[in-house]
Motif scaffolding. Structure first.
Motif, short mmCIF file in Angstrom:
data_model
loop_
_atom_site.label_atom_id
_atom_site.label_comp_id
_atom_site.label_asym_id
_atom_site.label_seq_id
_atom_site.Cartn_x
_atom_site.Cartn_y
_atom_site.Cartn_z
N LYS A 319 0.83 -1.20 0.00
CA LYS A 319 0.00 0.00 0.00
C LYS A 319 0.87 1.25 0.00
CE LYS A 319 -3.94 1.96 2.50
NZ LYS A 319 -4.86 1.77 3.65
N CYS A 320 1.88 1.27 0.85
CA CYS A 320 2.78 2.42 0.92
C CYS A 320 3.60 2.58 -0.36
CB CYS A 320 3.71 2.28 2.12
SG CYS A 320 2.88 2.45 3.70
N ALA A 321 4.06 1.45 -0.91
CA ALA A 321 4.84 1.49 -2.15
C ALA A 321 4.00 2.07 -3.28
CB ALA A 321 5.32 0.09 -2.51
N GLY A 322 2.72 1.67 -3.35
CA GLY A 322 1.84 2.21 -4.38
C GLY A 322 1.66 3.70 -4.24
N ARG A 323 1.52 4.18 -3.01
CA ARG A 323 1.36 5.61 -2.79
C ARG A 323 2.62 6.38 -3.16
NH1 ARG A 323 -1.66 5.46 3.10
NH2 ARG A 323 -3.77 5.05 2.33
N LEU A 324 3.78 5.82 -2.79
CA LEU A 324 5.03 6.50 -3.11
C LEU A 324 5.25 6.59 -4.61
CD1 LEU A 324 7.38 5.00 -0.39
CD2 LEU A 324 6.72 7.39 -0.60
N LEU A 325 5.02 5.47 -5.30
CA LEU A 325 5.26 5.43 -6.74
C LEU A 325 4.27 6.30 -7.51
CD1 LEU A 325 6.10 1.64 -7.21
CD2 LEU A 325 7.68 3.57 -7.24
N SER A 326 3.07 6.49 -6.95
CA SER A 326 2.07 7.32 -7.63
C SER A 326 2.06 8.74 -7.11
CB SER A 326 0.68 6.70 -7.45
OG SER A 326 0.35 6.67 -6.06
N CYS A 327 3.06 9.06 -6.24
CA CYS A 327 3.20 10.40 -5.68
C CYS A 327 1.97 10.83 -4.89
CB CYS A 327 3.47 11.43 -6.80
SG CYS A 327 4.98 11.13 -7.71
N GLN A 328 1.28 9.85 -4.30
CA GLN A 328 0.09 10.16 -3.52
C GLN A 328 0.28 9.85 -2.04
OE1 GLN A 328 -3.04 7.92 -5.32
NE2 GLN A 328 -3.08 9.16 -7.18
N PHE A 329 1.51 9.60 -1.64
CA PHE A 329 1.77 9.26 -0.24
C PHE A 329 1.53 10.48 0.63
CE2 PHE A 329 3.57 6.25 2.72
CZ PHE A 329 4.01 7.06 3.75
N ARG A 330 0.78 10.28 1.68
CA ARG A 330 0.49 11.36 2.62
C ARG A 330 0.91 10.94 4.03
NH1 ARG A 330 0.16 13.29 -1.51
NH2 ARG A 330 -1.50 14.53 -2.46
N HIS A 331 1.28 11.92 4.78
CA HIS A 331 1.66 11.64 6.17
C HIS A 331 0.40 11.48 7.00
CE1 HIS A 331 3.76 11.44 9.85
NE2 HIS A 331 3.39 12.65 10.27
N ARG A 332 -0.04 10.25 7.17
CA ARG A 332 -1.23 9.98 7.95
C ARG A 332 -1.15 8.57 8.49
NH1 ARG A 332 -4.90 10.13 2.56
NH2 ARG A 332 -4.54 8.03 1.80
N GLU A 333 -2.01 8.26 9.40
CA GLU A 333 -2.01 6.94 10.01
C GLU A 333 -2.43 5.90 8.98
OE1 GLU A 333 -1.38 4.22 12.99
OE2 GLU A 333 -0.97 6.35 12.90
N ILE A 334 -1.67 4.83 8.90
CA ILE A 334 -1.97 3.76 7.96
C ILE A 334 -2.62 2.63 8.70
CG2 ILE A 334 -0.98 2.11 6.35
CD1 ILE A 334 1.28 4.04 5.87
N VAL A 335 -3.75 2.17 8.21
CA VAL A 335 -4.46 1.07 8.85
C VAL A 335 -3.68 -0.21 8.64
CG1 VAL A 335 -6.59 -0.26 8.94
CG2 VAL A 335 -6.66 2.22 8.49
N ARG A 336 -3.36 -0.89 9.72
CA ARG A 336 -2.60 -2.13 9.63
C ARG A 336 -3.44 -3.23 9.03
NH1 ARG A 336 0.08 1.58 10.76
NH2 ARG A 336 1.94 1.57 12.05
N PRO A 337 -2.83 -4.11 8.24
CA PRO A 337 -3.59 -5.20 7.63
C PRO A 337 -4.11 -6.17 8.68
CG PRO A 337 -1.25 -5.56 7.34
CD PRO A 337 -1.40 -4.18 7.91
N ARG A 338 -5.25 -6.75 8.41
CA ARG A 338 -5.84 -7.70 9.35
C ARG A 338 -5.65 -9.11 8.83
NH1 ARG A 338 -9.41 -5.66 13.11
NH2 ARG A 338 -9.79 -3.43 12.95
N TYR A 339 -5.28 -9.99 9.73
CA TYR A 339 -5.14 -11.40 9.40
C TYR A 339 -6.35 -12.12 9.96
CZ TYR A 339 -0.46 -10.13 8.19
OH TYR A 339 0.62 -9.52 7.61
#
Length: 364
Positions: A319-339
């Motif tokens: 998720k973070c890699a996609g945001r960085l590569l698309s220049c859409q990464f924002r400094h905000r809380e990221i919801v952790r994946p659920r198992y």
């Protein structure tokens, strides 16, 4: 008239002098170009991947609050260091078909990359020890706090310097690899002191680490299997709240452990051929150049492996890699994946499926 010619032979270039002095056996033009392209590919992947990992840790304070994650951060820093001190110099030299930075540059590159690679190995051994304590000795988990982990990281770097600094002071030396465009320890030096140093490296910087990792992960897998078997027995009866909590923890620990094991296994596989060839070179200085080249190039791929493992196994990283590569990464809380997984509970009305959601707080 005196017709005697006073012409002298053309002076040798600096590289020709280096080739003779250090017994360099150059690759073919195609070999240099091929290895150069290979290094460009793995260098780009390693640099971009590890920069993403560092960016995640810089943006997400919560990740840095986990001692386990600090070890992963240290691993990424060491890998980035190799990307800076190793790939550019060797890649440019391969395309030039000669080492471009002289004997001083060779010594600096050899020392820097060896120190960073050793820190990688130290960190992976510590990761295995942390996994061992988390699964097999959970009563001591409280000791693995942030402060203790910072001391562990400092010790790992000191341990690396202890074994990589001696060649700077005359115990062995840093020199050119046989193919001439990369630098490392002078494995072909047959003096007694150099041979002793080589064996010390093999034992204290490789074999001990491999033994620790094998012991820790074997113990972890055995313990996890025992816990799983006991839970299977409980499931066939009535599952208590304590059993459900144990299931949650076991699922998380298995996930993290398998990824750490994968990271450790790939690193060991990539570096083992190089270690074997270096030890072989101590007793046979005339190995074919391809035998010394391939393991070196194989080992250089180790820096790009961890980000690939993170990407394939961790939804948060994707998720973070996609945001960085698309220049859409924002400094905000990221919801952790659920198992999510199911637990079968035997009740008075029969077998009931219960879903358990576990929020992962580790980076892995």
């Amino acid at each position: 008239m005196n017709n005697t010619c006073n012409c002298s032979a053309p002076a040798e270039s600096e590289w020709e002098v280096i080739m003779k002095k250090y017994h360099i056996r150059p690759l073919s033009d195609e070999g240099y170009v091929g290895t150069g392209i290979y290094l460009v590919v793995i260098g780009v992947i390693a640099t971009v991947g590890n920069l993403m990992v560092l960016t995640m840790f810089c943006r997400e304070k919560q990740l840095r609050r986990k001692p386990h994650n600090l070890l992963l951060l240290n691993l990424a820093i060491a890998d980035i260091g190799i990307s800076v001190f190793g790939y550019p110099l060797t890649t440019a030299s391969n395309f030039a078909k000669r080492y471009l930075f002289g004997t001083t540059g060779c010594m600096i590159q050899g020392f820097a990359t060896f120190t960073l690679a050793q820190t990688d190995m130290n960190t992976l051994a510590c990761l295995s020890a942390y996994r061992y304590i988390s699964v097999c000795k959970p009563q001591y988990i409280y000791k693995l706090d942030i402060k203790f982990t910072k001391w562990v990281i400092a010790f790992m770097w000191i341990y690396s310097f202890i074994w990589t600094a001696p060649p700077l002071f005359g115990w062995s030396s840093y020199t050119f690899e046989p193919f001439g465009t990369s630098c490392s320890i002078d494995w072909t030096n047959r003096s007694t002191a150099a041979v002793v140093y080589t064996w010390c490296l093999v034992v204290f910087c490789y074999l001990i680490h491999v033994f620790i990792m094998i012991f820790c992960y074997t113990s972890v897998c055995t313990r996890a299997k025992e816990i799983q078997n006991s839970l299977d027995i409980s499931t066939s009866k009535t599952m208590s709240g304590e059993d459900i909590t144990c299931c949650k923890k076991l699922e998380v620990e298995k996930h993290v452990t398998w990824i750490c094991l994968l990271m450790t296994g790939t690193f060991t596989i990539l570096w083992s051929p190089y270690t074997f060839v270096c030890l072989w070179s101590v007793y046979d200085a005339n190995l074919p150049v391809w035998i010394t080249t391939w393991p070196t190039m194989f080992a250089k791929a180790s820096c790009m492996i961890n980000p690939i493992i993170y990407y394939l196994s961790n939804p948060l990283f994707r998720k973070c890699a996609g945001r960085l590569l698309s220049c859409q990464f924002r400094h905000r809380e990221i919801v952790r994946p659920r198992y999510r997984y199911r637990v079968n509970k035997l009740s008075s009305g029969g077998m009931v499926n219960r879903e358990i959601n576990q929020v992962e707080t580790h980076f892995l």
